[in-house]
Motif scaffolding. Sequence first.
Motif: not given
Length: 488
Positions: A293-300, A331-337, A339-340, A344-348
């Motif tokens: 679902i992460q790519p779909k949220l990124l698109r939103l 840590a989740e980004v580094e582990a590949g779980r 999306r980077v 960064y889109r979420l943590k403005v």
Amino acid sequence: MSIGAVQDTPESKANGSSAAGSPSSTSSRQTRLQSITPDKAEGSMNVLIVDDEKNILETMAATVTSIGYQAFTAHNPRQAMRQLKEKDIHAMFLDMRLGKESGLDFLKSVRNEGIQLPAIVFTAYSSVESAIDALKSGATDYIQKPFYPKDIKQMLDRIHEDRHVEAVPAKTAPAGTKKRSTILFESRQESVQKTLAVAEKAASSEANLLILGQSGTGKTVLARHLHSLSSRSQEPFVTVNCPSLSRDLLESELFGHMKGAFTGAVSDTWGKVAAANKGTLFLDEIGELPQEIQPKLLRLLQEKEYERVGETQTRSSNVRVIAATNRNLEAEVEAGRFRVDLYYRLKVIELSLPPLVERPSDILPLAENYLAYFAGESKRPNLHFSQEAQNTLLEYGWPGNLREMRNVVERASILSENDEIGPHHLPSSLQEREESSIRPGHSVPLARLEEEHIRLILEKAESLEQAARILEIDTATLYRKRKRMGLA
């Protein structure tokens, strides 16, 4: 077969018949309810159900009771208002149509009376506008007919969890004012004051916000506060709890679906993204969002565009996203779980709520704030902590943060024989200093042993899913246990 499989058609309102009240529905009701097992050991809730259909009231009351909460019913707005004023009601389910009367008009009058309890509206809407109307009228959430017992349980459990953080009474907010929690927004701790100062500035912007903090630190309360301070405050505030549903159901809850898109999709459904248009979409525990679902949220977030499940038509939604997590997303980004680019889109703007153990100067004021609330509820205005009890509160580590503190103070206020609360009124866990010494065979309650075991597994496991596999329970059950125990 679903509870409340009643569409608000003129025919059903006229003849009083419904799928939920038919003989076949009544005979199958017991089978459906067997799948909902009570799991509330403490802090139960009183739930008011308002509907002009007798069969719906009976079925909903049975469902609420089977979950472990207390159910009250009302056939019309006058009965409902009397219940709200005479009883200690913690949550309300309300039909949009109450015969010839409007459920939303009643909800507005409830809010005008200063009654701020969570309200969930039943809707058989065919367009997203009616869901938005419900949220603008003061609804906490909405649920589309037909719905299932698990939907009711999910909503009530979420409200139950939120109650263990907030201390503001549901009936004391003056009419026309916004609810404001004293728990988060009157801190003596410099680190919290700095976070709140940034939050006040960020609230008026359109930037996405990421709230970090352990379970029970008040992330949801802060998100609501940010919405109330924003230019979108008169628009819907819509919550999606990311770990509470399977991947397919979570995608549907977010984006909606077309009829026939998957098994059980019996009608078109508008998701929370559509309902939150022009308002705020709060994604709780975003660290649990499935990778699919992460790519779909990124698109939103990037394009304000999405598609409903099973649909090819592109739609748009002007939402401001606030996300929260108790996970280390880096840590989740580094582990590949995770999306980077989504991270960064979420943590403005990132806001961090420290655990209670890092707020020592707030511990006694917070505990006294809770005590004042429960003293008012029990009509014992002179309730107070002894010096020894205060010392115990200050020395404890509070792994469950505000949620645990609320439970502790509520328990003590009930057990105290007179107006003074001593250390013997506090749970024995507050006086234990060596949690790691808890082992099978030691003289400790089974629940304490279970909590320690789950804590150790969570520390070792790479994800909630892996921990659930080790414990041989499903992820949703582990999530609820973790929240109830206050384990990050």
